[in-house]
Design a protein around this motif. Structure first.
Motif, PDB file in Angstrom:
ATOM      1  N   ARG A  91     -18.959  15.520  28.455  1.00 13.10           N
ATOM      2  CA  ARG A  91     -17.567  15.417  28.905  1.00 13.10           C
ATOM      3  C   ARG A  91     -16.636  16.401  28.201  1.00 13.10           C
ATOM      4  O   ARG A  91     -15.807  17.056  28.848  1.00 13.10           O
ATOM      5  N   LEU A  92     -16.710  16.494  26.884  1.00 15.39           N
ATOM      6  CA  LEU A  92     -15.803  17.390  26.177  1.00 15.39           C
ATOM      7  C   LEU A  92     -16.106  18.851  26.488  1.00 15.39           C
ATOM      8  O   LEU A  92     -15.190  19.656  26.656  1.00 15.39           O
ATOM      9  N   ARG A  93     -17.377  19.201  26.556  1.00 14.53           N
ATOM     10  CA  ARG A  93     -17.720  20.589  26.858  1.00 14.53           C
ATOM     11  C   ARG A  93     -17.297  20.949  28.282  1.00 14.53           C
ATOM     12  O   ARG A  93     -16.761  22.032  28.528  1.00 14.53           O
ATOM     13  N   GLU A  94     -17.528  20.032  29.216  1.00 15.00           N
ATOM     14  CA  GLU A  94     -17.139  20.288  30.605  1.00 15.00           C
ATOM     15  C   GLU A  94     -15.626  20.448  30.725  1.00 15.00           C
ATOM     16  O   GLU A  94     -15.131  21.357  31.400  1.00 15.00           O
ATOM     17  N   ARG A  95     -14.883  19.577  30.044  1.00 18.88           N
ATOM     18  CA  ARG A  95     -13.415  19.584  30.178  1.00 18.88           C
ATOM     19  C   ARG A  95     -12.779  20.701  29.350  1.00 18.88           C
ATOM     20  O   ARG A  95     -11.995  21.506  29.858  1.00 18.88           O
ATOM     21  N   LEU A  96     -13.075  20.762  28.040  1.00 18.90           N
ATOM     22  CA  LEU A  96     -12.366  21.676  27.151  1.00 18.90           C
ATOM     23  C   LEU A  96     -12.847  23.116  27.249  1.00 18.90           C
ATOM     24  O   LEU A  96     -12.054  24.052  27.137  1.00 18.90           O
ATOM     25  N   VAL A  97     -14.170  23.297  27.457  1.00 18.60           N
ATOM     26  CA  VAL A  97     -14.718  24.650  27.470  1.00 18.60           C
ATOM     27  C   VAL A  97     -14.762  25.221  28.885  1.00 18.60           C
ATOM     28  O   VAL A  97     -14.264  26.329  29.134  1.00 18.60           O
TER      29      VAL A  97
END
Length: 391
Positions: free
Chosen positions: A248-254
């Motif tokens: 989730r964080l990689r998909e959203r932030l990166v």
């Protein structure tokens, strides 16, 4: 040995890490450098590590040289030479290591600040593992000898043997080499950990980092001790947030927002209170406050919406694969056995680990997110890069 930085007296930080180095020095029957020579000649390797809770020493050797490993441990446990010369030499080595790995590396100071500030409510964890220069300079040989006598004894040790050897053979060799070493005095118990989550409010600080080129955001949430079953749901939660390209964080932030260059979310599991850690480097031109807001939004999603069964199965399979893969070498097997002996007082608890991961439900993940990942239980440290003169 069940001794880490948590067991150090105030004003004497860094002793556990110092002894990680001291135990590779001279003994009554070994000159400096001979241990290295003996292990290498036998085709083996060895090392040691220190954390808040324990100091571990390991050897990987051909199975017919188990006797050598046990003799070396007996030498270090019962016959270490703690002299002023050895102490001074290794103190300088540790101080140089601190200069190299802490004082001359970007972001490390902020990381250490995060750990000690987040653990401020639990005195044993409220200082760094590597210790302070002032404490190392103030230490005496008598301090060091007392530390050795108190903690490096059979009653404070866990011995894990893994490999091509039978239990009967191993027991006979252990008795031969270690059986006559007397137990030490009972080790004082650490204080009871404070209740979590904390309710005293967010802790926040900015650390100037002249070596940093970009700001770095660190966040930590206080967790219960490592024998809590909540750690299995927390481990899966960290997988959902940051493991793999589709997390989730990689998909959203990166990928979507292009706000972060790099990020992590991981659980630091300890004998005492642990931490759920977040770290993120912003993309050029992105304010670090934007990163924090995006991470908060993803945490809020986890608190409010249960994860899908498909996502739960994906991260469970990822984590189970990691766990099984880690058990493919004798070194990792031995390391995990001693870890479970430390956390649970029983190495056999490792055999229940996979089942505990399998039992975690989507509601368990939402419950631990709601319980621990809340603002009043959070510590935030920002590493701020050096500004040009006059700015």
């Amino acid at each position: 040995y069940h001794v880490g930085s948590a067991h150090e007296e105030p004003g004497r930080s860094g002793f556990a890490h110092l002894f990680e180095h001291m135990l590779f020095e001279e003994t009554e029957n070994l000159e400096d450098g001979q241990m290295d020579e003996l292990v290498n000649r036998a085709g083996g390797s060895y090392n040691g590590t220190t954390n808040t809770d324990r100091t571990a020493y390991f050897e990987v050797l051909p199975s017919n040289r188990l006797n050598l490993a046990l003799w070396l441990h007996a030498e270090r446990m019962a016959r270490l030479r703690v002299s002023a010369e050895n102490f001074d030499n290794q103190r300088e080595v540790v101080k140089e290591e601190r200069r190299l790995r802490v004082e001359n590396q970007p972001y490390v100071g902020a990381q250490l600040t995060l750990d000690t500030l987040a653990q401020q409510s639990y005195r044993p964890y409220a200082h760094t593992v590597i210790g302070s220069m002032d404490d190392l300079n103030a230490a005496t040989v008598d301090d060091v000898k007392r530390f050795y006598d108190n903690y490096y004894a059979p009653n404070n040790a866990v011995l894990a043997i893994v490999g091509d050897v039978t239990v009967d053979e191993a027991r006979a060799l252990v008795e031969q080499y270690l059986g006559e070493i007397p137990a030490g005095t009972p080790v004082p118990q650490l204080p009871e950990p404070p209740s979590v989550p904390r309710t005293d409010g967010e802790r926040r600080v900015t650390v100037d980092d002249p070596l940093a080129q970009l700001p770095l955001l660190w966040m930590a949430y206080n967790l219960p001790p490592g024998d809590s079953d909540d750690h299995y749901a927390l481990a899966l939660l960290s997988q959902i947030l940051s493991t793999g390209e589709s997390s989730r964080l990689r998909e959203r932030l990166v990928n979507e927002e292009q706000a972060a260059l790099e990020l992590i979310a991981q659980v630091d599991r300890r004998v005492g209170p642990g931490l759920f850690l977040f770290g993120s480097l912003p993309n050029q031109g992105v304010e670090v406050e934007r990163l924090e807001a995006l991470i908060d939004e993803e945490i809020t999603r986890l608190r409010e919406e249960p994860v899908s069964q498909r996502e739960l199965e994906k991260v469970r399979n990822q984590l189970l694969t990691q766990v099984v893969t880690q058990r493919m070498t004798v070194q990792n097997k031995a390391s995990q056995l001693q870890q479970y002996a430390l956390l649970y007082g029983d190495a056999a608890e490792i055999n229940a680990e996979l089942e505990r991961y399998q039992r975690v439900t989507a509601e368990d993940i939402r419950r631990v997110a709601r319980t621990y990942l809340v603002p009043e239980n959070r510590t935030v440290v920002l590493a701020a890069p050096a500004r040009p003169a006059g700015e």
